[in-house]
Design a protein around this motif. Sequence first.
Motif, mmCIF file in Angstrom:
data_model
loop_
_atom_site.group_PDB
_atom_site.id
_atom_site.type_symbol
_atom_site.label_atom_id
_atom_site.label_comp_id
_atom_site.label_asym_id
_atom_site.label_seq_id
_atom_site.Cartn_x
_atom_site.Cartn_y
_atom_site.Cartn_z
ATOM 1 N N MET A 1 0.828 -1.191 0.000
ATOM 2 C CA MET A 1 0.000 0.000 0.000
ATOM 3 C C MET A 1 0.873 1.256 0.000
ATOM 4 O O MET A 1 0.612 2.220 -0.703
ATOM 5 C CB MET A 1 -0.928 -0.013 1.211
ATOM 6 N N ILE A 2 1.976 1.234 0.828
ATOM 7 C CA ILE A 2 2.867 2.388 0.875
ATOM 8 C C ILE A 2 3.554 2.587 -0.451
ATOM 9 O O ILE A 2 3.668 3.708 -0.966
ATOM 10 C CB ILE A 2 3.887 2.204 2.003
ATOM 11 N N ALA A 3 4.024 1.472 -1.089
ATOM 12 C CA ALA A 3 4.674 1.569 -2.381
ATOM 13 C C ALA A 3 3.718 2.096 -3.429
ATOM 14 O O ALA A 3 4.065 2.939 -4.261
ATOM 15 C CB ALA A 3 5.229 0.205 -2.781
ATOM 16 N N THR A 4 2.465 1.642 -3.399
ATOM 17 C CA THR A 4 1.488 2.102 -4.376
ATOM 18 C C THR A 4 1.222 3.593 -4.199
ATOM 19 O O THR A 4 1.143 4.345 -5.178
ATOM 20 C CB THR A 4 0.187 1.302 -4.215
ATOM 21 N N ARG A 5 1.096 4.022 -2.946
ATOM 22 C CA ARG A 5 0.859 5.439 -2.690
ATOM 23 C C ARG A 5 2.035 6.286 -3.184
ATOM 24 O O ARG A 5 1.847 7.341 -3.789
ATOM 25 C CB ARG A 5 0.660 5.655 -1.192
ATOM 26 N N GLY A 6 3.261 5.801 -2.963
ATOM 27 C CA GLY A 6 4.430 6.530 -3.433
ATOM 28 C C GLY A 6 4.479 6.609 -4.945
ATOM 29 O O GLY A 6 4.851 7.654 -5.510
ATOM 30 N N GLN A 7 4.101 5.529 -5.603
ATOM 31 C CA GLN A 7 4.090 5.547 -7.059
ATOM 32 C C GLN A 7 3.066 6.543 -7.594
ATOM 33 O O GLN A 7 3.318 7.234 -8.592
ATOM 34 C CB GLN A 7 3.791 4.140 -7.583
ATOM 35 N N VAL A 9 2.079 9.258 -6.033
ATOM 36 C CA VAL A 9 2.618 10.598 -5.774
ATOM 37 C C VAL A 9 3.666 10.945 -6.829
ATOM 38 O O VAL A 9 3.689 12.074 -7.367
ATOM 39 C CB VAL A 9 3.213 10.665 -4.361
ATOM 40 N N ASP A 10 4.546 10.007 -7.148
ATOM 41 C CA ASP A 10 5.591 10.268 -8.143
ATOM 42 C C ASP A 10 4.983 10.520 -9.522
ATOM 43 O O ASP A 10 5.434 11.401 -10.271
ATOM 44 C CB ASP A 10 6.563 9.085 -8.209
ATOM 45 N N ALA A 11 3.970 9.731 -9.866
ATOM 46 C CA ALA A 11 3.321 9.924 -11.172
ATOM 47 C C ALA A 11 2.659 11.296 -11.248
ATOM 48 O O ALA A 11 2.735 11.993 -12.279
ATOM 49 C CB ALA A 11 2.304 8.809 -11.403
ATOM 50 N N ALA A 12 2.027 11.715 -10.143
ATOM 51 C CA ALA A 12 1.385 13.028 -10.126
ATOM 52 C C ALA A 12 2.434 14.143 -10.225
ATOM 53 O O ALA A 12 2.231 15.147 -10.936
ATOM 54 C CB ALA A 12 0.568 13.185 -8.839
ATOM 55 N N ALA A 13 3.571 13.964 -9.509
ATOM 56 C CA ALA A 13 4.641 14.969 -9.572
ATOM 57 C C ALA A 13 5.226 15.048 -10.983
ATOM 58 O O ALA A 13 5.498 16.140 -11.499
ATOM 59 C CB ALA A 13 5.741 14.624 -8.560
ATOM 60 N N ALA A 14 5.421 13.886 -11.612
ATOM 61 C CA ALA A 14 5.953 13.870 -12.980
ATOM 62 C C ALA A 14 4.992 14.554 -13.948
ATOM 63 O O ALA A 14 5.422 15.305 -14.849
ATOM 64 C CB ALA A 14 6.217 12.427 -13.420
ATOM 65 N N LEU A 15 3.704 14.304 -13.759
ATOM 66 C CA LEU A 15 2.713 14.947 -14.639
ATOM 67 C C LEU A 15 2.720 16.467 -14.443
ATOM 68 O O LEU A 15 2.625 17.233 -15.430
ATOM 69 C CB LEU A 15 1.323 14.377 -14.329
ATOM 70 N N ALA A 16 2.835 16.900 -13.177
ATOM 71 C CA ALA A 16 2.871 18.341 -12.921
ATOM 72 C C ALA A 16 4.106 18.975 -13.556
ATOM 73 O O ALA A 16 4.014 20.055 -14.176
ATOM 74 C CB ALA A 16 2.870 18.591 -11.403
ATOM 75 N N VAL A 17 5.270 18.319 -13.428
ATOM 76 C CA VAL A 17 6.490 18.848 -14.050
ATOM 77 C C VAL A 17 6.329 18.904 -15.570
ATOM 78 O O VAL A 17 6.734 19.877 -16.233
ATOM 79 C CB VAL A 17 7.699 17.980 -13.654
ATOM 80 N N LEU A 18 5.710 17.864 -16.128
ATOM 81 C CA LEU A 18 5.523 17.828 -17.579
ATOM 82 C C LEU A 18 4.615 18.964 -18.053
ATOM 83 O O LEU A 18 4.887 19.606 -19.083
ATOM 84 C CB LEU A 18 4.930 16.472 -17.979
ATOM 85 N N LEU A 19 3.542 19.215 -17.310
ATOM 86 C CA LEU A 19 2.632 20.292 -17.691
ATOM 87 C C LEU A 19 3.330 21.654 -17.607
ATOM 88 O O LEU A 19 3.187 22.499 -18.511
ATOM 89 C CB LEU A 19 1.392 20.271 -16.792
ATOM 90 N N VAL A 20 4.077 21.878 -16.522
ATOM 91 C CA VAL A 20 4.761 23.173 -16.358
ATOM 92 C C VAL A 20 5.816 23.360 -17.445
ATOM 93 O O VAL A 20 5.909 24.426 -18.090
ATOM 94 C CB VAL A 20 5.391 23.265 -14.951
ATOM 95 N N ALA A 47 8.871 10.052 -12.303
ATOM 96 C CA ALA A 47 7.901 8.985 -12.039
ATOM 97 C C ALA A 47 8.561 7.689 -11.602
ATOM 98 O O ALA A 47 7.919 6.862 -10.950
ATOM 99 C CB ALA A 47 7.040 8.745 -13.287
ATOM 100 N N VAL A 48 9.825 7.498 -11.956
ATOM 101 C CA VAL A 48 10.493 6.224 -11.619
ATOM 102 C C VAL A 48 11.676 6.446 -10.691
ATOM 103 O O VAL A 48 12.544 5.584 -10.554
ATOM 104 C CB VAL A 48 10.964 5.516 -12.915
ATOM 105 N N ARG A 49 11.726 7.556 -10.005
ATOM 106 C CA ARG A 49 12.894 7.890 -9.174
ATOM 107 C C ARG A 49 13.083 6.929 -8.001
ATOM 108 O O ARG A 49 14.200 6.714 -7.537
ATOM 109 C CB ARG A 49 12.772 9.318 -8.652
ATOM 110 N N ARG A 50 12.032 6.308 -7.472
ATOM 111 C CA ARG A 50 12.172 5.375 -6.346
ATOM 112 C C ARG A 50 12.773 4.040 -6.788
ATOM 113 O O ARG A 50 13.378 3.340 -5.990
ATOM 114 C CB ARG A 50 10.812 5.122 -5.679
ATOM 115 N N HIS A 51 12.583 3.685 -8.056
ATOM 116 C CA HIS A 51 13.089 2.401 -8.567
ATOM 117 C C HIS A 51 14.521 2.536 -9.078
ATOM 118 O O HIS A 51 15.337 1.641 -8.869
ATOM 119 C CB HIS A 51 12.181 1.894 -9.696
ATOM 120 N N VAL A 52 14.831 3.622 -9.752
ATOM 121 C CA VAL A 52 16.173 3.836 -10.311
ATOM 122 C C VAL A 52 16.612 5.256 -9.935
ATOM 123 O O VAL A 52 16.681 6.145 -10.800
ATOM 124 C CB VAL A 52 16.192 3.600 -11.835
ATOM 125 N N PRO A 53 16.952 5.477 -8.671
ATOM 126 C CA PRO A 53 17.220 6.854 -8.223
ATOM 127 C C PRO A 53 18.419 7.502 -8.915
ATOM 128 O O PRO A 53 18.348 8.680 -9.283
ATOM 129 C CB PRO A 53 17.453 6.692 -6.721
#
Length: 364
Positions: A1-7, A9-20, A47-53
């Motif tokens: 559940m924690i990993a899913t929540r982090g993913q 959050v990362d996807a949302a952050a990546a989308l926000a960076v992409l839009l900006v 979006a993948v920073r937790r897997h391949v930092p």
Amino acid sequence: MIATRGQVVDAAAALAVLLVCGYAAQESGHPTWWQWVMVVAVAGPVAVRRHVPLPAAVVTMAASAGVLICGVISVEASPGLCAAVALTQYEAAVSLPPSRSIPALATGLSGAAGLGLWWPATLVVVPAVAISWTAGRLVRHRRNLAEQVFEARTAGAVTEERLRLARDMHDIVAHSLSMIAMKASVARHVAAVRPEESMAALEVIETASREALIEMRRAIGLLRADQGPATPADGDQDLRTLARRAEQAGVQVETTFGGETTPPAAVHLVVYRIVQEALTNVVRHAQATRCTVDVETDRESVTVRVVDNGTATVTSEGGGHGLRGMRERVTAYGGSLQAGPCADGGFAVTARVPYHPAGRGGRP
């Protein structure tokens, strides 16, 4: 559940960076397909920073420098780039050891400083990289400390449990085997001249063996059921049973039980083990003929005193596992124990075990 929540959050952050960054690229002109690829290369690693930092930090830093050098995004419209670099540097510091995260930090600071030679405004990336990396290191340090504390507490609990098992096994086995050994010796010496006394000794051996077997099975059953230590269930009657066993070994025992208060079950178990071990020592080492067992209970403590008329000379600092086990049991409840020769002969064991009044527990 924690990993899913982090993913998420990362996807949302990546989308926000992409839009900006995409909006900034549109404002700078009409980007071509390869320029869009560079913008995606800035946002995608978030979006993948937790897997391949480490690769995420390197790719984001290189892509950010590329979009600035190629003019895809103007320097004045680079907050999205700063956010992407900060997020990936933070994750690298959290997930990687210093030997791998420090090179990423050095690369980020060098790149930001190099860009600052042409566009001074990009120097704002330098503190963004440093602050995010430092925050990540602090988080990693705090997690390591929490893991060390957890491991230390786990090791302490395991050690305490091993000591408890050792004490229980010693008290149960030593008490019964001592009596069996003594009665077996008596039976062997009198078998030829007084066969009736030999038969009585064998009966005691049989009884002690059966009782020891029952106690061992009860202790092992509790261990398998992952429960607490075996607790005598019949109050003073269990202590009288211990006294009767010592009398079967040839020691006259006088018992005195005072006080109307009933201590908690865990405290009563401590009292039971102290009396059991003290009587075992009387039978095995004291060469005593008489012994007294006094148990006095009040509202806040239990005082146990076992005195014999034997010749034992073990001091309170000496003794084997028995005295050490008794002291550990009493100390665990904040009590005290004295053991040593009496002034007028014999040996005395005195223990005081405090406890909270009824309704306030009884555990140490």
